[in-house]
Enzyme design. Structure first.
Site, mmCIF file in Angstrom:
data_model
loop_
_atom_site.group_PDB
_atom_site.id
_atom_site.type_symbol
_atom_site.label_atom_id
_atom_site.label_comp_id
_atom_site.label_asym_id
_atom_site.label_seq_id
_atom_site.Cartn_x
_atom_site.Cartn_y
_atom_site.Cartn_z
ATOM 1 N N ASP A 480 15.262 -0.506 5.749
ATOM 2 C CA ASP A 480 13.915 -0.525 6.292
ATOM 3 C C ASP A 480 13.629 -0.588 7.932
ATOM 4 O O ASP A 480 15.264 -0.537 8.078
ATOM 5 C CB ASP A 480 13.173 -2.216 5.866
ATOM 6 C CG ASP A 480 12.080 -2.368 5.771
ATOM 7 O OD1 ASP A 480 11.163 -2.067 6.600
ATOM 8 O OD2 ASP A 480 12.101 -3.526 5.312
ATOM 9 N N ASP A 550 2.341 -0.963 2.005
ATOM 10 C CA ASP A 550 3.056 -2.346 1.794
ATOM 11 C C ASP A 550 1.670 -2.809 0.969
ATOM 12 O O ASP A 550 1.724 -3.706 0.494
ATOM 13 C CB ASP A 550 3.246 -3.342 2.891
ATOM 14 C CG ASP A 550 4.948 -3.204 3.903
ATOM 15 O OD1 ASP A 550 5.359 -3.250 2.941
ATOM 16 O OD2 ASP A 550 5.159 -4.030 3.643
HETATM 17 C C1 DGJ Z 1 9.040 -4.149 4.793
HETATM 18 C C2 DGJ Z 1 8.568 -3.983 3.467
HETATM 19 O O1 DGJ Z 1 7.674 -2.431 3.846
HETATM 20 C C3 DGJ Z 1 8.039 -4.366 2.723
HETATM 21 O O2 DGJ Z 1 8.237 -4.021 2.074
HETATM 22 C C4 DGJ Z 1 9.872 -5.348 2.980
HETATM 23 O O3 DGJ Z 1 11.020 -4.674 2.911
HETATM 24 C C5 DGJ Z 1 9.652 -6.598 4.576
HETATM 25 N N1 DGJ Z 1 9.304 -5.426 5.001
HETATM 26 C C6 DGJ Z 1 11.030 -7.054 4.385
HETATM 27 O O4 DGJ Z 1 10.769 -8.166 5.302
#
Ligand code: DGJ
Length: 726
Positions: A480, A550
């Protein structure tokens, strides 16, 4: 051979199956661009050098008497700065005397089979020397002695080329590279539209199209990441180009930091396309004997509209960008706990997810953010990659073992480029983040970006990650990246090198990704940046899939996945079924099937009916895997354009199978709605597995389907599978 050099006429011709790219060494060794477009057999384009005798106010080359050759109006391959061409230049070098007059001319070339990698940077590759052919043109600025090498690689079967540039300093004086675009493509007309992909968090890669205007139009990033806001993709298309008709030129940069796609229409009617590192945030000191590699850019031409352009990008990336075990091995269907629990989970709770997932036929449990340090919310612990055994209720080794015993693979989340302000790492090394010494640091999500230009920082972080991956049975890593860079500076770099921070940091990221994928070739790496904030070809070189957004609402996902598909294949798009409420599980599954497929919810909450739907979805995932992952995509109804429906289909290369999907966004105004399918064999007959009827490909593509016969209520969707019977 795809690359021809006519010594007598001093012409280069680079052919693919359906395109030609032609350039010429003109008087005084100018490397002029002559043509890029649909394939042509000959190259008698001498009258395409625009002499510009009437180009008022444009300086002329004094050594070309009578010809009226003005750099300001000619079409070039690698135009320089401050030497008579007033458009945005492809290269600008400030020499040791302090001025930036830059003028590269042809000095020699070589042609060879295959393609060389770029040291320390991602790039497309050839699997065998027959895949492609490369032309290297050496250019020299005879005043300063600085050299440039232009690389053109032609993927003949795919109507695609890659371009890149390396600058070499063979002199005894340091110079500064102030601008270095990876490709320049000068068109001698401006009758085009420009297409780009814009967005934000939860709304990535929305398609934008507008006609070119006189002046400069550009998209780019200054975030230290390719970013949610613009994608390093751009296309130039005819005003009348559609999904299936007309010229489409697609450009994509294999780079994950600050980029620019710049199109300039000058007063003479030409359009200059440039793509590369964003010059606004870049400056590179090139010392004697050193060289600098600019990232690679990809060019795709289609004479048959945007659909064919996309399919070419997809094939190119599936075969020559994506690497590793999971290039060919089927990806596991995963369940990720993030949307269900956030950081508020226990090992026990996750084991119930694993148990339910196994019962439903899923393959892998992914433990997202919150398993390390003291991380119960986003205020702390990034950089402290030590397992929180209290939360897990056991060691990670014991936990992964339990998951494996249930019969699932196990995946884990990292954010390796970040450091929380509240972390042991930050307390020990406050200067390890990107910052300007003495100036206040902006904070985002309570975290700073680690200074990956520093090897000591990278070594430390990687040793922690490596320990966890080596000591435990881990099958998957989600990488991430949840903020962009500000106050870009490094505690270790000298004043002269401070403007190199952005590029050096991304090289650092590539270094760690390279170490990880080399040391752990069996681990499936999925990239992510607050959803799809770093969805670019460079990331695909390391990870075959990227979390697309997301936003897991299936209706919102339609425009995101349509936009993403302009250049990125279905197999790269992380797409999950979530608990979102705007549509039922059938539609959520149908949309997520157009991607790597998985679940992002609490499986303990499924009703018995939902469990049966999920089991069916997993069967469909396996049934359609090859078709979706390796087949050709045809976009049929664009959700943004139509507002009523979205429809797309996948067809295998042999045209023996096709999967059609349609999602209803809202009720269509007309009662009658016929939709013509695409990509089938017109002479073949197909059985529709849903109603058992047999139709010719010609019928399906010309008379079409009557969509009013199928579900028509907001949020409903349906799939039709066609199999060739004769
Ligand atoms: C952002 C990501 O897009 C999510 O799927 C998740 O992993 C969060 N970060 C976790 O902090």
């Amino acid at each position: 051979m795809p690359i021809l050099f006519d010594k007598e006429k001093q012409v280069f011709k680079l052919d693919t199956s359906s395109s030609s790219y032609i350039m010429r060494i003109y008087k005084e060794n100018y490397l002029c661009h002559l043509y890029y477009g649909a394939k042509i057999p000959d190259y008698n384009l001498t009258d395409h050098i625009f002499k510009g005798g009437f180009a008022s106010f444009c300086p002329e080359n004094i050594n070309i008497p009578g010809a009226g050759f003005s750099p300001g109006v000619c079409t070039f391959e690698f135009p320089g700065e401050n030497t008579g061409d007033f458009r945005e230049s492809a290269v600008s070098i400030r020499n040791a005397d302090g001025n930036n007059a830059t003028d590269f001319r042809y000095a020699g070339h070589i042609i060879y089979s295959g393609k060389k990698p770029i040291d320390g940077m991602p790039s497309l590759y050839s699997e065998s020397p027959e895949d492609c052919e490369t032309l290297e043109i050496e250019m020299i600025d005879s005043f300063t002695g600085i050299k440039a090498v232009l690389y053109y690689t032609v993927f003949e079967k795919l109507s695609a080329m890659t371009r890149r540039v390396a600058i070499v300093n063979p002199t005894d004086k340091s110079v500064k590279i102030e601008r270095i675009y990876s490709l320049c493509c000068d068109f001698n007309t401006r009758q085009f539209d420009m297409i780009s992909l814009y967005g934000r968090w939860l709304k990535e890669r929305t398609v934008q199209r507008q006609p070119l205007f006189v002046g400069t139009q550009s998209v780019g990033s200054k975030r230290g990441s390719s970013g949610h806001y613009r994608n390093p993709f751009g296309a130039i298309v005819g005003h009348d180009t559609t999904e299936d008709y007309g010229d489409a030129y697609g450009f994509n940069l294999v780079y994950s930091s600050n980029f620019k796609f710049n199109v300039e229409v000058d007063g003479h009617g030409g359009a200059r396309v440039l793509m590369g590192i964003n010059p606004d945030t870049f400056n590179w000191q090139l010392n004697p004997g050193d060289s600098f590699d600019a990232p690679e850019a990809v060019m795709v031409y289609s004479a048959n509209g945007l659909g064919e352009m996309s399919r070419t990008f997809h094939r190119l990336y599936l075969n020559h960008l994506i690497r590793g075990k999971y290039k060919h091995v089927k990806r596991p269907v995963l369940i990720n706990n993030w949307e269900a629990t956030g950081m508020n989970f226990t090992g026990e709770k996750l084991l119930t997810f694993a148990q339910r997932a196994k019962e439903l036929g899923l393959d892998m449990l992914v433990m997202d953010d919150g398993w390390f340090g003291a991380r119960d919310d986003d205020t702390s612990s990034l950089g402290d990659w030590v397992v929180n055994e209290e939360k897990l209720g056991c060691t990670l080794k014991e936990f992964t073992h339990k998951v494996h015993q249930i019969g699932l693979k196990f995946g884990i989340w990292f954010e390796p480029e970040m450091i929380s302000r509240d972390s042991d790492l930050y307390r020990a090394h406050p200067d390890w983040c990107v910052h300007v010494p003495g100036r206040e640091k902006s904070i985002a999500r309570h975290q700073y970006v680690l200074d990956y230009s520093r090897k000591d920082v990278r070594d430390h972080i990687y040793s922690m990650i490596k320990k966890i991956l080596s000591e435990n049975e881990i099958d998957y890593v989600k990488w991430d990246f949840n903020r962009n860079l500000s106050e870009a500076g490094s505690a270790l770099l000298s004043n002269e090198n401070q403007q190199e921070v952005f590029h050096r940091c991304v090289l650092g990221t590539y270094d760690i990704m390279n170490r990880l994928t080399t040391d752990f070739p069996d681990i499936l790496l999925e990239n992510c940046s607050g959803g799809g904030g770093r969805f670019d070809p460079a990331m695909l070189y390391y990870s075959p899939q990227i979390w697309c957004s997301d936003n897991t609402d299936p209706i919102e996902r339609l425009s995101i996945q349509f936009g993403t598909s302009l250049c990125y294949p279905a197999s790269t798009m992380g797409a999950h079924v979530s608990a979102s409420k705007r549509a039922g599980y059938e539609t959520k599954g149908n949309v997520a099937l157009w991607g790597t497929f998985g679940y992002e919810l609490d499986p303990n909450k499924f009703t018995d009916e939902e469990k049966e739907i999920v089991k069916e979805q997993i069967k469909e995932y396996h049934k359609y895997y090859d078709l979706i992952h390796y087949g050709d995509l045809y976009r049929l109804i664009d959700p943004l354009e139509s507002g009523y429906k979205a429809a797309w289909m996948f067809v295998d290369e042999e045209k023996t199978q096709a999967l059609f999907t349609c999602v209803v966004i809202k009720l269509y105004e007309d009662l009658v709605f016929y939709l013509k399918l695409k990509g089938l064999d017109k002479d073949a007959y197909y059985r529709c597995s849903q109603n058992g009827e047999v139709y010719s490909g010609a019928l399906l593509m010309n008379a079409g389907l009557n969509l009013s016969d199928y579900p028509n209520t907001d949020g409903e969707s349906f799939k039709l599978f066609f199999e060739k019977i004769s």
